[in-house]
Scaffold this active site. Sequence first.
Site, PDB file in Angstrom:
ATOM      1  N   THR A   1      -7.496  11.596  -5.375  1.00 55.47           N
ATOM      2  CA  THR A   1      -7.332  10.608  -6.445  1.00 55.47           C
ATOM      3  C   THR A   1      -8.686  10.156  -7.007  1.00 55.47           C
ATOM      4  OG1 THR A   1      -5.257   9.883  -5.506  1.00 55.47           O
ATOM      5  CG2 THR A   1      -6.336   8.337  -6.979  1.00 55.47           C
TER       6      THR A   1
ATOM      7  N   SER B   1      -4.257   9.748  11.699  1.00 58.74           N
ATOM      8  CA  SER B   1      -5.210   9.731  10.591  1.00 58.74           C
ATOM      9  C   SER B   1      -4.724   8.805   9.485  1.00 58.74           C
ATOM     10  CB  SER B   1      -5.377  11.160  10.063  1.00 58.74           C
ATOM     11  OG  SER B   1      -6.000  11.177   8.807  1.00 58.74           O
TER      12      SER B   1
ATOM     13  N   LYS C   1      -6.002   4.435   8.823  1.00 57.88           N
ATOM     14  CA  LYS C   1      -6.530   3.947   7.538  1.00 57.88           C
ATOM     15  C   LYS C   1      -5.650   2.864   6.949  1.00 57.88           C
ATOM     16  CE  LYS C   1      -6.526   8.159   5.817  1.00 57.88           C
ATOM     17  NZ  LYS C   1      -6.894   9.552   6.028  1.00 57.88           N
ATOM     18  N   LYS C   2      -4.337   3.120   6.962  1.00 59.23           N
ATOM     19  CA  LYS C   2      -3.412   2.173   6.321  1.00 59.23           C
ATOM     20  C   LYS C   2      -3.409   0.837   7.059  1.00 59.23           C
ATOM     21  CE  LYS C   2      -3.367   4.162   3.444  1.00 59.23           C
ATOM     22  NZ  LYS C   2      -3.603   3.965   2.008  1.00 59.23           N
TER      23      LYS C   2
ATOM     24  N   ARG D   1     -11.467  18.394  11.646  1.00 61.16           N
ATOM     25  CA  ARG D   1     -10.185  19.127  11.631  1.00 61.16           C
ATOM     26  C   ARG D   1     -10.131  20.085  10.453  1.00 61.16           C
ATOM     27  NH1 ARG D   1      -6.378  14.548  10.786  1.00 61.16           N
ATOM     28  NH2 ARG D   1      -4.767  16.147  10.589  1.00 61.16           N
TER      29      ARG D   1
ATOM     30  N   ASP E   1       0.867  -1.176   0.000  1.00 54.86           N
ATOM     31  CA  ASP E   1       0.000   0.000   0.000  1.00 54.86           C
ATOM     32  C   ASP E   1       0.907   1.231   0.000  1.00 54.86           C
ATOM     33  OD1 ASP E   1      -2.250   1.567   0.114  1.00 54.86           O
ATOM     34  OD2 ASP E   1      -2.946   0.840   2.059  1.00 54.86           O
ATOM     35  N   LYS E   2       0.396   2.336  -0.495  1.00 58.40           N
ATOM     36  CA  LYS E   2       1.182   3.581  -0.401  1.00 58.40           C
ATOM     37  C   LYS E   2       0.245   4.717  -0.057  1.00 58.40           C
ATOM     38  CE  LYS E   2       0.617   6.615  -3.854  1.00 58.40           C
ATOM     39  NZ  LYS E   2       0.695   8.057  -3.787  1.00 58.40           N
ATOM     40  N   HIS E   3       0.805   5.731   0.577  1.00 58.63           N
ATOM     41  CA  HIS E   3      -0.024   6.868   0.964  1.00 58.63           C
ATOM     42  C   HIS E   3       0.797   8.138   0.901  1.00 58.63           C
ATOM     43  CE1 HIS E   3      -3.600   8.505   3.000  1.00 58.63           C
ATOM     44  NE2 HIS E   3      -2.756   9.397   3.479  1.00 58.63           N
ATOM     45  N   SER E   4       0.208   9.157   0.312  1.00 58.71           N
ATOM     46  CA  SER E   4       0.851  10.469   0.305  1.00 58.71           C
ATOM     47  C   SER E   4       0.123  11.327   1.335  1.00 58.71           C
ATOM     48  CB  SER E   4       0.737  11.084  -1.086  1.00 58.71           C
ATOM     49  OG  SER E   4       0.835  12.497  -1.000  1.00 58.71           O
TER      50      SER E   4
END
Length: 408
Positions: free
Chosen positions: A119, A182, A186-187, A167, A79-82
Amino acid sequence: MEINNLVEKIEKHIDFTYEEINSVIKKYTMGEYSDQDFLPVIKAIYKNDISDKCLYYLTNSMKNSGAVLDQTPLGKTVDKHSTGGVSDTTTIAIVPILACLNTKMLKLSGRSLGFTGGTCDKLECFEGYKTDIPLQKAFELVKENGGCMMTSTADIAPADKKIYALRDKTNLVDNISLIASSVMSKKLATGANIIVLDVKYGDGAFMPDKKSAKILGKKMIMLAKKDNKKAKVVYGDMSQPLGYNVGTKLECMEIVKLLGHYDKHNPLLKACIKLSALCHALDKHIPYFIAKAKVVKVIKNKRALEKLKTMVSCQGGKLDLFEQNYDKPSLVKLAQNDCILKAFKTKELGEIVNTFNHKYKSNEYGVITYQKIGDKIKKGEKLFSLYAPHDEVEEISRQIFDCFIFHS
Ligand code: URA
Ligand code: CA
């Protein structure tokens, strides 16, 4: 009473227990506490650092507020997250690139918020693309195509959805503990074995500089480790837009064109290659430079582009955008003098574009920039092309021009 006690502990830097935070998070998620009831907790965390132990409790409680996916039927997944930026379209390239290399990703993505792009909004520029598919269908697509891009389902970390919205509304986003919990709630709930985190810093990001980005990165790695997951962080400069285009549809078109035309100097494509190579290297236990060569190959031979087309089709999207050229802009702004670009007001640029797309319920408006920081620009060279609603072209052009800062 319970909330007051929790807030008091945070303010006095006394560790709260998992049970204490979990009870409050659970009741807020279920609607037993209102935004107004819960806000003091967020404010207390925003103002006071919490210990790593408390950050872990907070993150776990948010993760456990909904479903925790079991991705084991898919085998090993990445998985990836920015952490969010401007003109950051990397996901739409990375998922198909990795799918070509048998590195699987079930990518759950969000929508545009504040100055950041989303996205899912970009994917929906492929007319008909369904982002809200059932999870079972998503699993089938990962097995069939090697990857799937969809919206984060309602039951993944619902506490984060409420807390993030609160927020956003109250201007309490840019805090390390709040961002770390946060992202990682999720991840960790999504359930991949390997997580690559792309932490952005600079004017167009929540973290102002690399130093604070590194503190955030370390906290997220700590949270992954405690959950027995492998995580790696890369740091990305967001002092200017990552690509050249800013605006939902323009960004989608930019990434499609990049996947079809290998350019080793393009900053957005470079970021896609770096992140893909890292994901693939971690997944297959191979050196980074070998993974990178494989990534470059599937871009050059257009397999990644074909894979993206397959993925779009499988989710109901039309392929028209792959053949489309840019429309004639509403306005082209030229440099009035020879100059050098010193900086961008990147956050503001993202905000302006999001604001007028929201106002007109459109995804078509935005800007194509032609320059990066440090570029020497000749009088008469293009600065940007603007796509804007007819009545507001002059005003928006003025606002966009103000986001370009030149050496005097
Ligand atoms: N991205 C997230 O998912 N959460 C944050 O708090 C900030 C960026
Ligand atoms: Ca230039």
